[in-house]
Design a protein around this motif. Structure first.
Motif, PDB file in Angstrom:
ATOM      1  N   HIS A  57      -9.401 -20.861  -0.412  1.00  0.00           N
ATOM      2  CA  HIS A  57     -10.243 -20.465  -1.531  1.00  0.00           C
ATOM      3  C   HIS A  57      -9.376 -20.148  -2.751  1.00  0.00           C
ATOM      4  N   PRO A  58      -9.692 -20.689  -3.894  1.00  0.00           N
ATOM      5  CA  PRO A  58      -8.825 -20.472  -5.068  1.00  0.00           C
ATOM      6  C   PRO A  58      -8.801 -19.034  -5.566  1.00  0.00           C
ATOM      7  N   ASN A  59      -9.797 -18.243  -5.172  1.00  0.00           N
ATOM      8  CA  ASN A  59      -9.838 -16.850  -5.632  1.00  0.00           C
ATOM      9  C   ASN A  59      -9.535 -15.873  -4.489  1.00  0.00           C
ATOM     10  N   GLU A  60      -8.710 -16.318  -3.553  1.00  0.00           N
ATOM     11  CA  GLU A  60      -8.411 -15.462  -2.404  1.00  0.00           C
ATOM     12  C   GLU A  60      -7.828 -14.122  -2.857  1.00  0.00           C
ATOM     13  N   THR A  61      -8.167 -13.073  -2.131  1.00  0.00           N
ATOM     14  CA  THR A  61      -7.701 -11.727  -2.480  1.00  0.00           C
ATOM     15  C   THR A  61      -6.680 -11.188  -1.486  1.00  0.00           C
ATOM     16  N   ILE A  62      -6.495 -11.880  -0.354  1.00  0.00           N
ATOM     17  CA  ILE A  62      -5.616 -11.331   0.675  1.00  0.00           C
ATOM     18  C   ILE A  62      -4.183 -11.197   0.175  1.00  0.00           C
ATOM     19  N   THR A  63      -3.713 -12.142  -0.673  1.00  0.00           N
ATOM     20  CA  THR A  63      -2.341 -12.056  -1.184  1.00  0.00           C
ATOM     21  C   THR A  63      -2.152 -10.771  -1.988  1.00  0.00           C
ATOM     22  N   LYS A  64      -3.126 -10.456  -2.824  1.00  0.00           N
ATOM     23  CA  LYS A  64      -3.038  -9.230  -3.616  1.00  0.00           C
ATOM     24  C   LYS A  64      -3.071  -8.000  -2.712  1.00  0.00           C
ATOM     25  N   LYS A  65      -3.933  -8.026  -1.697  1.00  0.00           N
ATOM     26  CA  LYS A  65      -4.013  -6.899  -0.766  1.00  0.00           C
ATOM     27  C   LYS A  65      -2.686  -6.689  -0.047  1.00  0.00           C
ATOM     28  N   LEU A  66      -2.099  -7.792   0.412  1.00  0.00           N
ATOM     29  CA  LEU A  66      -0.842  -7.690   1.148  1.00  0.00           C
ATOM     30  C   LEU A  66       0.297  -7.233   0.257  1.00  0.00           C
ATOM     31  N   SER A  67       0.326  -7.709  -0.972  1.00  0.00           N
ATOM     32  CA  SER A  67       1.364  -7.283  -1.905  1.00  0.00           C
ATOM     33  C   SER A  67       1.251  -5.788  -2.178  1.00  0.00           C
ATOM     34  N   THR A  68       0.026  -5.327  -2.384  1.00  0.00           N
ATOM     35  CA  THR A  68      -0.199  -3.898  -2.608  1.00  0.00           C
ATOM     36  C   THR A  68       0.233  -3.093  -1.398  1.00  0.00           C
ATOM     37  N   ALA A  69      -0.125  -3.587  -0.202  1.00  0.00           N
ATOM     38  CA  ALA A  69       0.243  -2.884   1.028  1.00  0.00           C
ATOM     39  C   ALA A  69       1.754  -2.831   1.195  1.00  0.00           C
ATOM     40  N   ALA A  70       2.423  -3.957   0.924  1.00  0.00           N
ATOM     41  CA  ALA A  70       3.883  -4.009   1.080  1.00  0.00           C
ATOM     42  C   ALA A  70       4.557  -2.943   0.230  1.00  0.00           C
ATOM     43  N   HIS A  71       4.133  -2.861  -1.008  1.00  0.00           N
ATOM     44  CA  HIS A  71       4.774  -1.892  -1.900  1.00  0.00           C
ATOM     45  C   HIS A  71       4.374  -0.454  -1.552  1.00  0.00           C
ATOM     46  N   SER A  72       3.142  -0.267  -1.071  1.00  0.00           N
ATOM     47  CA  SER A  72       2.731   1.090  -0.724  1.00  0.00           C
ATOM     48  C   SER A  72       3.475   1.601   0.501  1.00  0.00           C
ATOM     49  N   TYR A  73       3.850   0.707   1.420  1.00  0.00           N
ATOM     50  CA  TYR A  73       4.635   1.119   2.586  1.00  0.00           C
ATOM     51  C   TYR A  73       6.093   1.370   2.225  1.00  0.00           C
ATOM     52  N   CYS A  74       6.574   0.743   1.158  1.00  0.00           N
ATOM     53  CA  CYS A  74       8.017   0.756   0.897  1.00  0.00           C
ATOM     54  C   CYS A  74       8.432   1.431  -0.398  1.00  0.00           C
ATOM     55  N   ASP A  75       7.485   1.879  -1.219  1.00  0.00           N
ATOM     56  CA  ASP A  75       7.889   2.413  -2.532  1.00  0.00           C
ATOM     57  C   ASP A  75       8.337   3.862  -2.490  1.00  0.00           C
ATOM     58  N   ASP A  78       4.588   7.162  -0.284  1.00  0.00           N
ATOM     59  CA  ASP A  78       3.500   7.197   0.698  1.00  0.00           C
ATOM     60  C   ASP A  78       2.984   8.603   0.970  1.00  0.00           C
ATOM     61  N   LEU A  79       3.873   9.594   0.953  1.00  0.00           N
ATOM     62  CA  LEU A  79       3.411  10.967   1.189  1.00  0.00           C
ATOM     63  C   LEU A  79       2.639  11.527  -0.002  1.00  0.00           C
ATOM     64  N   VAL A  80       2.810  10.912  -1.167  1.00  0.00           N
ATOM     65  CA  VAL A  80       2.026  11.300  -2.342  1.00  0.00           C
ATOM     66  C   VAL A  80       0.673  10.595  -2.315  1.00  0.00           C
ATOM     67  N   ASP A  81       0.717   9.305  -2.018  1.00  0.00           N
ATOM     68  CA  ASP A  81      -0.521   8.523  -1.985  1.00  0.00           C
ATOM     69  C   ASP A  81      -1.360   8.833  -0.752  1.00  0.00           C
ATOM     70  N   TYR A  82      -0.689   9.142   0.346  1.00  0.00           N
ATOM     71  CA  TYR A  82      -1.380   9.441   1.607  1.00  0.00           C
ATOM     72  C   TYR A  82      -0.801  10.730   2.191  1.00  0.00           C
ATOM     73  N   PRO A  83      -1.145  11.860   1.620  1.00  0.00           N
ATOM     74  CA  PRO A  83      -0.554  13.128   2.072  1.00  0.00           C
ATOM     75  C   PRO A  83      -0.948  13.472   3.503  1.00  0.00           C
ATOM     76  N   LEU A  84      -0.102  14.258   4.143  1.00  0.00           N
ATOM     77  CA  LEU A  84      -0.401  14.710   5.499  1.00  0.00           C
ATOM     78  C   LEU A  84      -1.703  15.499   5.517  1.00  0.00           C
ATOM     79  N   PRO A  85      -2.458  15.428   6.615  1.00  0.00           N
ATOM     80  CA  PRO A  85      -3.641  16.281   6.750  1.00  0.00           C
ATOM     81  C   PRO A  85      -3.247  17.755   6.699  1.00  0.00           C
ATOM     82  N   LYS A  86      -4.223  18.596   6.492  1.00  0.00           N
ATOM     83  CA  LYS A  86      -3.982  20.046   6.518  1.00  0.00           C
ATOM     84  C   LYS A  86      -4.002  20.504   7.972  1.00  0.00           C
ATOM     85  N   TYR A  87      -2.870  20.276   8.626  1.00  0.00           N
ATOM     86  CA  TYR A  87      -2.814  20.497  10.072  1.00  0.00           C
ATOM     87  C   TYR A  87      -3.131  21.933  10.485  1.00  0.00           C
TER      88      TYR A  87
END
Length: 405
Positions: A57-75, A78-87
């Protein structure tokens, strides 16, 4: 060529038939004749068709999703974007839940995720218990007290659950106001397993999901991002390895090939051959790699000999694997070997595993099997896109396996 291996492959595209001539003294990695899709469930074939349609599909979104995920795992944010629960935000008089950490790493983490969600839903704090865990080095010496101290979880990850020296934990353990949970409590009932077929309004003092009536898989995906963080040194080395292998934030197909102690669990009959993976890869190549791009595959495997077979079978493809970087070759993972490892071997083993998990999660398409928790964990790490997650063996009494994850 080593280990008595010789193979000839003939592809007849019109009928999707592969003839494989085999001489292999040690391993039956190929069927002598394999029809395309022979090992597929109907759900695999259907999802593969949808994957091809999405990739084309010419308007595929998976590439954008994966690129975003790659950088969110490695930038490193992650602890700012996905903070630990209030244990520690449970009521002061509540019972403490003890969640056992058992089995291989992805199995153990899966049940921590499910046990954590159950605990918060009960408005209870929880700790992770490594007592008698094979992944804990203390298990080697029968030191169950060491097993309680989080030598595995704390060594590799940011805090999961309350620390064992927290005053609330100490008081609950001394007073007996705690409950060791049985994994079947949050696995056997599909609702407690949090499958895609169930919806939740998940709003607790410790963790809340912002979407009302969220499906169970989306809930688990988000919860994992909050409770599972590699320590910075492991995150950095993992992301650096992907960049050095030139697959970070690129289009590639990942394959997960699991052998090892799954033979003890009687999954041998479900082992897809290398030929089965190759057939499905050939079907996807034209839709992932375009304009003369050389097809690139990441192989995540506990049996490094299969890397050699893939390369022999498809020399026109590039196969990337952590097996190339090991000091000691792996010929099948067995959890009973973990306590026997020295510190250096343990580090090498799990650093390889982290790189493989990230590579599986960030690939354009995943091809693997449902009988390993590696696939379960990789699926939860990936962006929400079932079509590009292909399980060759998927079947739960004739149903879509992903509906039961």
């Amino acid at each position: 060529m080593g280990r008595g291996f010789h193979a000839t492959l003939v592809i007849i595209a019109a009928v999707g038939f592969v003839t494989l001539t085999l001489t292999n003294n040690n391993n039956n990695y190929f069927h002598r004749s394999l029809k395309s899709g022979q090992l597929q469930s109907p759900h695999f074939a259907s999802r593969q068709r949808r994957a091809i349609a999405k990739l084309a599909h010419p308007n595929e979104t998976i590439t954008k999703k994966l690129s975003t995920a790659a950088h969110s795992y490695c930038d490193g944010n992650d602890l700012v974007d996905y903070p630990l629960p209030k244990y520690d935000a449970c009521p002061p008089n509540s019972t403490l839940n003890v969640i056992p950490f058992f089995g291989g790493m992805t199995n153990a983490l899966k049940f921590v995720v499910l046990g954590g969600l159950l605990s918060f839903e009960e408005n209870r704090c929880f700790i992770v218990s490594e007592k008698d865990a094979h992944l804990n080095p203390g298990h080697k010496y029968g030191k169950t007290q060491d097993g309680e101290m989080g030598n595995f979880v704390d060594h590799f990850f940011e805090q999961i659950g309350l620390p064992h020296d927290h005053p609330f934990v100490k008081e609950r353990m001394e007073s007996g106001n705690y409950k060791v949970r049985d994994w079947q409590e949050y696995w056997t009932p599909l609702k407690e397993r949090r499958t895609a077929l169930h919806r939740f309004d998940y709003n607790t003092t410790m963790y809340s999901h912002p979407v009302p009536r969220v499906d169970g898989v989306t809930l688990k995906r988000d919860f994992i991002r909050h409770i599972w963080h590699l320590l910075p040194s492991y995150r950095n080395s993992t992301c650096q390895a992907l960049k050095e292998k030139e697959i970070f934030d690129t289009d590639y197909i990942a394959m997960s090939i699991r052998r090892g102690d799954k033979t003890k669990e009687k999954f041998t009959s479900k082992f897809p051959t290398v030929g089965a993976y190759v057939v499905e890869a050939d079907n996807l190549v034209p839709h992932v790699f375009k304009d003369g791009q050389r097809p690139t595959f990441f192989l995540a495997t506990d049996d490094c000999y299969v890397v050699h077979i893939f390369r022999e079978s498809r020399p026109e493809y590039t196969f990337v694997s952590q097996c190339d970087d090991l000091a000691e070759n792996q010929n099948g993972y067995d959890i009973l070997d973990i306590p026997k490892m020295n510190a250096q071997q343990r580090e090498e083993h799990f650093r390889k595993f982290f790189i493989e998990l990230y590579a599986l999660a960030l690939s354009k398409v995943f091809i693997g099997v449902a009988y390993t928790n590696v696939a379960w964990w990789a699926f939860m790490m990936r962006p929400a896109d079932k079509e590009t997650f292909l399980l060759i063996d998927e079947s739960v009494q004739g149903q879509d396996a992903l509906n039961y994850w």
